[in-house]
Design a protein around this motif. Structure first.
Motif, mmCIF file in Angstrom:
data_model
loop_
_atom_site.group_PDB
_atom_site.id
_atom_site.type_symbol
_atom_site.label_atom_id
_atom_site.label_comp_id
_atom_site.label_asym_id
_atom_site.label_seq_id
_atom_site.Cartn_x
_atom_site.Cartn_y
_atom_site.Cartn_z
ATOM 1 N N GLN A 292 76.163 91.817 -100.596
ATOM 2 C CA GLN A 292 76.673 91.851 -102.139
ATOM 3 C C GLN A 292 77.699 92.698 -102.273
ATOM 4 O O GLN A 292 78.058 93.515 -101.339
ATOM 5 C CB GLN A 292 75.551 92.009 -103.043
ATOM 6 C CG GLN A 292 75.078 93.461 -102.761
ATOM 7 C CD GLN A 292 73.826 93.905 -103.984
ATOM 8 O OE1 GLN A 292 73.273 92.916 -104.549
ATOM 9 N NE2 GLN A 292 73.664 95.078 -104.208
ATOM 10 N N VAL B 40 79.443 94.934 -105.614
ATOM 11 C CA VAL B 40 79.275 95.063 -107.264
ATOM 12 C C VAL B 40 80.988 95.258 -107.783
ATOM 13 O O VAL B 40 81.473 96.216 -107.156
ATOM 14 C CB VAL B 40 78.489 96.103 -107.743
ATOM 15 C CG1 VAL B 40 78.455 96.540 -109.076
ATOM 16 C CG2 VAL B 40 77.123 95.666 -106.939
ATOM 17 N N HIS C 12 83.226 96.119 -111.027
ATOM 18 C CA HIS C 12 83.122 96.458 -112.355
ATOM 19 C C HIS C 12 84.418 96.106 -113.129
ATOM 20 O O HIS C 12 85.276 96.258 -112.885
ATOM 21 C CB HIS C 12 83.077 98.078 -112.321
ATOM 22 C CG HIS C 12 81.834 98.715 -111.890
ATOM 23 N ND1 HIS C 12 81.593 98.777 -110.442
ATOM 24 C CD2 HIS C 12 80.583 98.965 -112.338
ATOM 25 C CE1 HIS C 12 80.380 99.181 -110.223
ATOM 26 N NE2 HIS C 12 79.811 99.294 -111.433
ATOM 27 N N GLY D 267 73.286 91.638 -117.311
ATOM 28 C CA GLY D 267 73.446 92.616 -116.302
ATOM 29 C C GLY D 267 73.289 94.142 -116.646
ATOM 30 O O GLY D 267 73.660 95.052 -116.054
ATOM 31 N N PRO E 22 79.277 95.909 -114.560
ATOM 32 C CA PRO E 22 78.834 95.717 -113.431
ATOM 33 C C PRO E 22 78.310 94.059 -113.157
ATOM 34 O O PRO E 22 77.380 93.584 -113.801
ATOM 35 C CB PRO E 22 77.635 96.415 -113.072
ATOM 36 C CG PRO E 22 76.856 96.802 -114.354
ATOM 37 C CD PRO E 22 77.886 96.486 -115.530
ATOM 38 N N THR F 120 77.253 91.480 -109.862
ATOM 39 C CA THR F 120 76.991 91.405 -108.552
ATOM 40 C C THR F 120 77.346 90.266 -108.090
ATOM 41 O O THR F 120 76.818 89.087 -108.546
ATOM 42 C CB THR F 120 75.351 91.877 -108.609
ATOM 43 O OG1 THR F 120 75.081 92.921 -108.855
ATOM 44 C CG2 THR F 120 75.104 91.825 -106.878
ATOM 45 N N THR G 140 77.164 87.940 -104.916
ATOM 46 C CA THR G 140 76.378 87.609 -103.690
ATOM 47 C C THR G 140 76.893 86.694 -102.837
ATOM 48 O O THR G 140 76.213 86.520 -101.419
ATOM 49 C CB THR G 140 74.944 87.242 -104.037
ATOM 50 O OG1 THR G 140 75.083 85.953 -104.636
ATOM 51 C CG2 THR G 140 74.225 88.201 -105.035
#
Length: 170
Positions: free
Chosen positions: A28, A30, A32, A78, A98, A100, A102
């Motif tokens: 993953q 992350v 922002h 989130g 954030p 995520t 994947t």
């Protein structure tokens, strides 16, 4: 841009290589996202503090900050509910939401691809150093290509350079 299958757009394309590497390495990445880049944290918190707490998140965001569309859903997905309730915590999340990631889209859905022949394997005419007479351009090359007309122009320009190299080679 938020789509049915995820996120896309110029900012993500620019971050493509590090995001792909993080997903491959860690499963993953992350990201922002600043949902209100035109305002600083204090200004966002002040505007949110003026909104009646009895209003829904959707209405508070729309009235205080002009944020609409999928943004309330992204925040609910989130962000812990406690952070949505207070203006200061919500402001922090709006400045660095954030997300995520994947996976990347499969090859058959790609606008452009990464990977291919490294530029160090080519001479100035885009001929393979190890295979004289073989030239490579466009998506055959390992470069983070911009999308749209820029990609097309780069491919066409590379083809002209390779064609000139072929004439010289012949």
């Amino acid at each position: 841009v938020v789509t049915r299958t995820g996120l896309e757009g110029g900012a993500l394309y620019a971050l493509g290589a590090p995001l792909r590497e993080a997903i491959a390495r860690d499963g993953q990445a992350v990201l922002h996202i600043d949902l209100k880049p035109d305002l600083d944290l204090a200004a966002i918190a002040a505007r949110l503090a003026k909104a009646p707490p009895s209003e829904s998140l959707k209405n508070r965001l729309r009235k205080a900050l002009g944020l609409e569309g999928v943004i309330p859903a992204l925040l609910r997905e989130g962000v812990p509910p406690a952070d949505l309730a207070t203006p200061a915590a919500l402001a922090q999340r709006l400045k660095a939401l954030p997300i995520t990631l994947t996976a990347i889209r499969p090859m058959e859905r790609a606008i452009s691809t990464a990977g291919g022949i490294t530029l160090t394997e080519l001479d100035e005419h885009l001929m393979l150093r190890r295979l004289p007479g073989v030239f490579a351009v466009g998506e055959m090359l390992d470069w983070e290509a911009p999308t749209g007309g820029y990609l097309l122009q780069a491919c066409f320009s590379g083809a002209v350079a390779a064609a000139e190299g072929m004439v010289d080679f012949l």
